[in-house]
Structure formats: structure tokens, C-alpha cells
Design a protein around this motif. Structure first.
Motif, PDB file in Angstrom:
ATOM      1  N   GLN A   1       0.825  -1.208   0.000  1.00  0.00           N
ATOM      2  CA  GLN A   1       0.000   0.000   0.000  1.00  0.00           C
ATOM      3  C   GLN A   1       0.863   1.263   0.000  1.00  0.00           C
ATOM      4  O   GLN A   1       0.564   2.221  -0.713  1.00  0.00           O
TER       5      GLN A   1
ATOM      6  N   PRO B   1      -7.391  12.163   4.524  1.00  0.00           N
ATOM      7  CA  PRO B   1      -8.365  11.091   4.705  1.00  0.00           C
ATOM      8  C   PRO B   1      -9.026  11.097   6.073  1.00  0.00           C
ATOM      9  O   PRO B   1     -10.232  10.831   6.188  1.00  0.00           O
TER      10      PRO B   1
ATOM     11  N   GLU C   1     -11.614  13.753   6.073  1.00  0.00           N
ATOM     12  CA  GLU C   1     -12.795  13.360   5.296  1.00  0.00           C
ATOM     13  C   GLU C   1     -13.687  12.414   6.094  1.00  0.00           C
ATOM     14  O   GLU C   1     -14.920  12.496   6.023  1.00  0.00           O
ATOM     15  N   VAL C   2     -13.082  11.504   6.854  1.00  0.00           N
ATOM     16  CA  VAL C   2     -13.890  10.619   7.702  1.00  0.00           C
ATOM     17  C   VAL C   2     -14.587  11.432   8.792  1.00  0.00           C
ATOM     18  O   VAL C   2     -15.767  11.206   9.095  1.00  0.00           O
TER      19      VAL C   2
ATOM     20  N   THR D   1     -17.463  12.930   7.183  1.00  0.00           N
ATOM     21  CA  THR D   1     -18.480  11.897   6.983  1.00  0.00           C
ATOM     22  C   THR D   1     -19.244  11.640   8.276  1.00  0.00           C
ATOM     23  O   THR D   1     -20.483  11.550   8.288  1.00  0.00           O
TER      24      THR D   1
ATOM     25  N   THR E   1     -16.305   2.926  13.638  1.00  0.00           N
ATOM     26  CA  THR E   1     -15.416   2.360  12.632  1.00  0.00           C
ATOM     27  C   THR E   1     -14.162   1.849  13.342  1.00  0.00           C
ATOM     28  O   THR E   1     -13.776   2.379  14.397  1.00  0.00           O
TER      29      THR E   1
ATOM     30  N   GLN F   1      -9.836   3.081  11.243  1.00  0.00           N
ATOM     31  CA  GLN F   1      -9.438   3.011   9.845  1.00  0.00           C
ATOM     32  C   GLN F   1      -9.584   4.347   9.125  1.00  0.00           C
ATOM     33  O   GLN F   1      -9.627   4.388   7.894  1.00  0.00           O
TER      34      GLN F   1
ATOM     35  N   THR G   1      -7.064   5.033   3.430  1.00  0.00           N
ATOM     36  CA  THR G   1      -7.409   5.036   2.002  1.00  0.00           C
ATOM     37  C   THR G   1      -6.206   4.616   1.172  1.00  0.00           C
ATOM     38  O   THR G   1      -5.050   4.824   1.565  1.00  0.00           O
ATOM     39  N   ASP G   2      -6.475   4.044   0.007  1.00  0.00           N
ATOM     40  CA  ASP G   2      -5.373   3.675  -0.886  1.00  0.00           C
ATOM     41  C   ASP G   2      -4.545   4.890  -1.311  1.00  0.00           C
ATOM     42  O   ASP G   2      -3.310   4.853  -1.252  1.00  0.00           O
TER      43      ASP G   2
ATOM     44  N   GLY H   1      -4.200   7.689   0.256  1.00  0.00           N
ATOM     45  CA  GLY H   1      -3.509   8.209   1.433  1.00  0.00           C
ATOM     46  C   GLY H   1      -2.289   7.395   1.786  1.00  0.00           C
ATOM     47  O   GLY H   1      -1.222   7.940   2.095  1.00  0.00           O
ATOM     48  N   ARG H   2      -2.428   6.066   1.747  1.00  0.00           N
ATOM     49  CA  ARG H   2      -1.283   5.208   2.060  1.00  0.00           C
ATOM     50  C   ARG H   2      -0.168   5.407   1.036  1.00  0.00           C
ATOM     51  O   ARG H   2       1.015   5.477   1.394  1.00  0.00           O
TER      52      ARG H   2
END
Length: 324
Positions: free
Chosen positions: A22, A110, A113-114, A117, A280, A283, A287-288, A290-291
Motif C-alpha cells: 500500500q 483522509p 474526510e472521515v 463523513t 469504525t 481506519q 485510504t489507498d 492516502g497510504r
């Protein structure tokens, strides 16, 4: 001396294979750094360290003690693919002139953004509707929820103007939220009590420091208005989990949580059964893109080191004391 074209850096990458794929989806980018050795399991670090000039770390790496560093007299840089380096960095590194850098800047977006959300879900009661429908309630019962709100004009309080806190601020302001910030180092900040008592959503983004332990406890939660929501994508250290659970059990507040005192969260933990809680499993940053961004940042820092240029994300002893 840093590696050069004639003497490339000797890089030990102590990152498990799944994470390595990743962080470094293009293996050629790693190989371009110099002589690269891949270590799949941190337990092999003592045997792998001799000869390393640069050590790339990931979560779970053991503390870099004097005994461990004695095995790598040529080590000059530790580059962490995550954010906080507190679990493994020791004063012995700086005593030996070993520099430290980390990829926290790549994780801000990321996580923010979570947090956004979570904010929208709490405002629109998505978590309660989902819990009701999945729990088998009749449609008419599942329709029932506390008043829902929009983010436009919503009073949102942000505790901590960290990298992630600032990224979250940008997002919610762009959507029209009315924002206040509690942070001793932020211009225009308000007192924590004022923020708690006037915010519909409280988002926690402060660092985990001795003075921020249980920054949000029973007294602080009681200041929040009925129907308010707490968002925590930072550290469980910041919130008294027992006090939060007691408050949530009354149904007065809602919460969205990505971090917990004990991880993994047990199957029988009472948080899991509450309809006013969105969960959650730690996690938020996973994100892909982000990693991959974290890996690029680490590669860029190693390249700067090899070229004799200043590091952009260096951790000093003074900075470590202010990091979460």
C-alpha cells in the motif's frame, strides 16, 4: 555521509508485506533509493539492522533502544510511514545524531474526510436509521429519529487545530458551517467550555499529551446541548470513554468514534449496541491514495537526506513533546 550515486544509501524497510504494497505500490521507487533490504516482520529487526544507514518503520516497530541501536552504528535516519513516533522513538536516537522524520502530513486529508463523513451522518441521523433497519424494527418505528440538521449554518466546534484539524476546518467551512476552535496556539480560539456549550457537533483533533488526557470527561460532556454529537477520529486518550458511554446510554448525545481505549473493540462492548453511536475500527486514515501518499512522502524525505537537503517533516525532541 549520506549516500550518493557512488555510495547509495543502505535502506532497511521494516514494513509488513501488506502495508508495504500500500505504501510503495511502485517497487522501483524504493529501489531507486539505494541498497534496499525488505523486512517482513519487525521481530527480525535486531538481526537485520547491521549495516543500515536508513530505517523505514511502520506501526508496531519495537522501541529503538540503545541495545538495538548498538547493532546499527551507521544508522543516520529513521523514516516512519505513519504519524506519531512516540511508541518507538527514544532519546538515544538524537544522542547518536540519528534524525527522525514521519509521514503524518499525508494522513490529514483522509482522516479529515472521515470526520466530515461522521459529522454529516450525525447531523442527518444516518446511524440511527441504519441501526433501526438492520435491527429489524418496523418501517414506521425506524422512521423515528431526533430532529435532523444540515451542515449549512451549523455551529461546529473543533478541539485542536492540528494538521487534521485544519484539514477538517477547510472542509466544513467550505460546506457553510459556522466554526469555532479551541486550541491554545490558534488565533481567535475560544475557551473549551464555550465551544462545548454552543456547538451542535464537536470534533476532536487535539494531540495526545499529558495535559490532554481525558480532556473531554463527564463535566465537559454535560455542557454539550441535547442532541449534539461528538466526533473522535484522533485518540481515545482525549475522551473519558466511561463517561462518554454513560452519557450515550441516556440517549441525550450522539457520537461517531474511530478510536478506542482497547483495540480491537470487543464483540460485547456496549458501544456496539447503542443506536446513537457510529463506529469504525480505527481506519480513518486507511485510504489507498492516502497510504500511497505516505509512502511517497517517506521516499521524498530519504531522497532529501541522501542529497544533503533539509528534511521537510523532521521530528526534533522539542517537536516530539507536542506530538500526539
Amino acid at each position: 555521509m549520506p549516500g550518493s550515486a557512488d555510495s547509495p544509501a543502505r535502506v532497511l524497510v521494516s514494513v509488513p508485506p501488506r502495508l508495504r504494497e500500500q505504501f510503495f505500490p511502485d517497487p522501483a521507487a524504493l529501489k531507486a533509493l539505494g541498497e534496499v533490504r525488505l523486512l517482513d516482520d519487525h521481530r527480525g529487526l535486531p538481526e537485520a539492522l547491521p549495516g543500515a544507514e536508513v530505517l523505514v518503520t511502520s506501526w508496531g516497530v519495537p522501541p529503538l533502544t540503545a541495545a538495538l541501536l548498538d547493532r546499527a552504528p551507521g544508522l543516520r535516519l529513521v523514516a516512519h510511514t505513519g504519524a506519531t513516533v512516540k511508541p518507538f522513538v527514544t532519546a538515544e536516537l538524537w544522542a547518536r545524531g540519528i534524525r527522525v522524520t514521519q509521514a503524518g502530513a499525508a494522513m490529514a486529508r483522509p482522516v479529515a474526510e472521515v470526520a466530515l463523513t461522521f459529522t454529516l451522518a450525525l447531523l442527518h441521523q444516518v446511524h440511527r436509521f441504519d441501526h433501526a433497519l438492520r435491527g429489524g424494527l418496523p418501517w414506521e418505528a425506524a422512521e423515528q429519529a431526533p430532529p435532523r440538521r444540515e451542515i449549512l449554518g451549523c455551529p461546529i466546534g473543533v478541539i485542536g487545530a492540528s494538521r487534521t484539524g485544519r484539514a477538517y476546518l477547510d472542509l466544513v467551512r467550505a460546506l457553510g458551517a459556522e466554526v469555532t476552535v479551541a486550541d491554545p496556539y490558534h488565533d481567535g480560539a475560544v475557551e473549551l467550555d464555550e465551544l462545548l456549550s454552543t456547538s451542535r457537533i464537536v470534533a476532536v483533533h487535539a494531540p495526545a499529551l499529558p495535559e490532554t488526557r481525558h480532556l473531554i470527561g463527564a463535566r465537559e460532556l454535560a455542557l454539550m446541548p441535547d442532541g449534539a454529537g461528538l466526533v473522535n477520529t484522533a485518540r481515545s486518550w482525549l475522551v473519558d470513554e466511561d463517561a462518554l458511554l454513560a452519557e450515550l446510554r441516556t440517549g441525550r448525545l450522539d457520537a461517531a468514534i474511530d478510536v478506542f481505549d482497547e483495540e480491537p473493540l470487543s464483540v460485547g462492548h456496549p458501544f456496539r449496541a447503542l443506536p446513537n453511536v457510529l463506529l469504525t475500527p480505527h481506519q480513518a486514515a486507511g485510504t489507498d491514495p492516502g497510504r500511497a501518499r505516505q509512502g511517497r512522502l517517506v521516499i521524498e524525505e530519504i531522497a532529501r537526506y541522501a542529497a544533503g537537503l533539509p528534511l521537510e517533516h523532521e521530528v526534533t525532541p522539542e517537536l516530539l513533546g507536542r506530538m500526539g
